[in-house]
Design an enzyme around this catalytic site. Structure first.
Site, PDB file in Angstrom:
ATOM      1  N   SER A  77      44.453  45.768  38.816  1.00  0.00           N
ATOM      2  CA  SER A  77      44.366  44.733  39.821  1.00  0.00           C
ATOM      3  C   SER A  77      43.142  43.839  39.737  1.00  0.00           C
ATOM      4  O   SER A  77      42.448  43.592  40.721  1.00  0.00           O
ATOM      5  CB  SER A  77      44.444  45.366  41.212  1.00  0.00           C
ATOM      6  OG  SER A  77      45.136  44.486  42.013  1.00  0.00           O
ATOM      7  N   SER A  98      34.172  31.120  35.177  1.00  0.00           N
ATOM      8  CA  SER A  98      34.441  32.542  35.002  1.00  0.00           C
ATOM      9  C   SER A  98      33.959  32.942  33.613  1.00  0.00           C
ATOM     10  O   SER A  98      34.358  32.329  32.618  1.00  0.00           O
ATOM     11  CB  SER A  98      35.941  32.802  35.138  1.00  0.00           C
ATOM     12  OG  SER A  98      36.280  33.974  34.425  1.00  0.00           O
ATOM     13  N   ASP A 119      47.255  45.784  46.653  1.00  0.00           N
ATOM     14  CA  ASP A 119      46.046  45.522  45.865  1.00  0.00           C
ATOM     15  C   ASP A 119      44.900  44.927  46.693  1.00  0.00           C
ATOM     16  O   ASP A 119      43.788  45.454  46.657  1.00  0.00           O
ATOM     17  CB  ASP A 119      46.377  44.614  44.676  1.00  0.00           C
ATOM     18  CG  ASP A 119      47.517  45.177  43.828  1.00  0.00           C
ATOM     19  OD1 ASP A 119      47.724  46.399  43.870  1.00  0.00           O
ATOM     20  OD2 ASP A 119      48.198  44.399  43.151  1.00  0.00           O
ATOM     21  N   ASP A 149      55.426  48.631  48.405  1.00  0.00           N
ATOM     22  CA  ASP A 149      54.746  47.777  49.399  1.00  0.00           C
ATOM     23  C   ASP A 149      55.590  46.593  49.840  1.00  0.00           C
ATOM     24  O   ASP A 149      55.600  46.235  51.013  1.00  0.00           O
ATOM     25  CB  ASP A 149      53.339  47.350  48.932  1.00  0.00           C
ATOM     26  CG  ASP A 149      53.292  46.555  47.642  1.00  0.00           C
ATOM     27  OD1 ASP A 149      54.334  46.457  46.942  1.00  0.00           O
ATOM     28  OD2 ASP A 149      52.209  46.027  47.314  1.00  0.00           O
ATOM     29  N   ALA A 189      45.485  45.210  32.841  1.00  0.00           N
ATOM     30  CA  ALA A 189      45.521  46.660  32.658  1.00  0.00           C
ATOM     31  C   ALA A 189      46.193  47.374  33.820  1.00  0.00           C
ATOM     32  O   ALA A 189      46.289  48.594  33.838  1.00  0.00           O
ATOM     33  CB  ALA A 189      44.101  47.192  32.481  1.00  0.00           C
TER      34      ALA A 189
END
Ligand code: GLA
Length: 386
Positions: free
Chosen positions: A121, A64, A167, A33, A118
């Site tokens: 994204s 969060s 992403d 990309d 992981a």
């Protein structure tokens, strides 16, 4: 639902908006990309959710569930070297596009079911969900593509990762039962139906956190630029060329005498990987999953040998899967240096395949890897029930 009550508990009033943005799995087109190439991701059924309401003044407070609490001034996002920078980056990018008066204070409560570190994204899911939240809170009237671009600018420029659009585009524009052929040169997105033959996506976490990822990623970006510069100086690409995307498969061998052996291999990966994206699209159109699988395996070999972003753990996961009849093909997905492998599998056999991969891996590494059965999903948007 849980998110709305968690918001109420934290901020003492109800949220006015709730948004979701999914993680992604890239089927093929890795490390292409940022050289204006082709990618083929799908959004997956693991979301980041944001519950939000405007707040007086300019303070943005964010909680969060996974990462903690932080805040900043919407008029002056300033890097804090933490996860909050992904939120600040989005605000910064939106303010640059729409003017500083377009945004003000807000309270956000964020939760995620996208596994962190992981390679699925989680960072784009966070940025895109936040971009959608600010769009709804302040009536910014941005479309999903514009919000994806703001999320990309936040991560690439403000946070400074230097990544491409893969992403955030997958997260914002994904469609159920489709992969997206994204042309990272002009941003054109073509949804490709996965086809009539059902196929399962097994995602296996190598258990290796992507510690080396940041430095290694930047190094690959630099190596690809070096390859392109050498190709241009040697006249192997046209005068208007701007990226390795412009280097043809025919001209590629001539690059070998102009760059180091390592840089040549990096370029070879990118040039062949772009071709593999279109080959996979063609195979999907013909409902030829064995061919899709073959191309995925070729992609993995290239990531391992030419681009050198795989790890023994990821190689083993692919080997353990590919020796099974029910597996079409396997590769690592995402940037590499850890994270997950992707296996395309005949659905009736998925449980069996997963169990065999896990036990083979456990024999070598003494621990069972985590296996996820993921489905394709639609891109980011309003959370419908909350
Ligand atoms: C990371 C980056 C993407 C892309 C992939 C590799 O996920 O964020 O932009 O470069 O690595 O394909």
């Amino acid at each position: 639902m849980e998110g709305a009550s968690a918001f109420r508990e934290a901020f003492g009033r109800r949220p006015t908006h709730a948004l979701r943005a999914p993680g992604r799995v890239n089927w093929i087109g890795e490390h292409t990309d940022y050289e204006e190439g082709l990618v083929l991701p799908c959004a997956v059924d693991r979301d980041t959710t944001v519950f939000a309401a405007k707040a007086p003044g300019h303070r943005v407070r964010v909680i969060s569930a996974a990462l903690g609490e932080a805040e900043f001034d919407a008029r002056a996002p300033t890097r804090q070297a933490g996860w909050i920078d992904y939120v600040q980056g989005v605000v910064d990018a939106l303010a640059k596009r729409l003017g500083p008066a377009a945004l003000a204070g807000a309270d956000l409560w964020i939760d995620t079911r996208v596994p962190l570190e992981a390679g699925l994204s989680s960072s784009a899911a966070l940025s895109v969900a936040v971009a959608f939240a600010f769009d709804r809170l302040f009536d910014l009237a941005q479309n999903p593509r514009q919000l994806a671009l703001a999320a990309h600018e936040g991560e690439s420029v403000f946070v400074g990762v230097g990544c491409g659009i893969l992403d955030p585009f997958a997260s914002a524009l994904g469609q159920a039962d489709h992969v997206l052929r994204i042309d990272c040169r002009d941003g054109e997105v073509t949804p490709i139906a996965i086809g009539e033959t059902p196929v399962s996506m097994l995602i296996v976490h190598s258990g290796v956190e992507r510690r080396l990822a940041e430095g290694g990623y930047r190094e690959r970006v630099v190596e690809c630029r070096a390859a392109f510069d050498a190709a241009r100086e040697a006249g192997l690409v046209g005068p208007d060329a701007t990226a390795l995307r412009d280097l043809s498969e025919e001209a590629l061998p001539k690059l070998a005498t102009h760059v180091s052996e390592t840089v040549f291999r990096r370029a070879r990966h990118v040039v062949h990987e772009n071709a593999r994206v279109d080959a996979v699209c063609e195979a999907l159109a013909g409902n030829d999953l064995p061919r899709v699988g073959e191309l995925l395996c070729a992609g993995q070999a290239s990531l391992r040998d030419d681009f050198e972003v795989s790890l023994p753990e990821l190689d083993l996961l692919c080997e353990l899967a590919d020796e099974q009849e029910a597996v079409y093909g396997s590769r690592l997905t995402g940037a590499g240096w850890g994270g997950c492998s992707l296996h395309l599998v005949r659905p009736q056999q998925a449980e069996n395949v997963a169990a065999r991969i896990a036990s083979g891996f456990a024999r070598r590494y003494g621990r069972r890897p985590k296996v996820l059965h993921l489905r394709t999903a639609s891109g980011a948007g309003d959370l419908l029930e909350w």
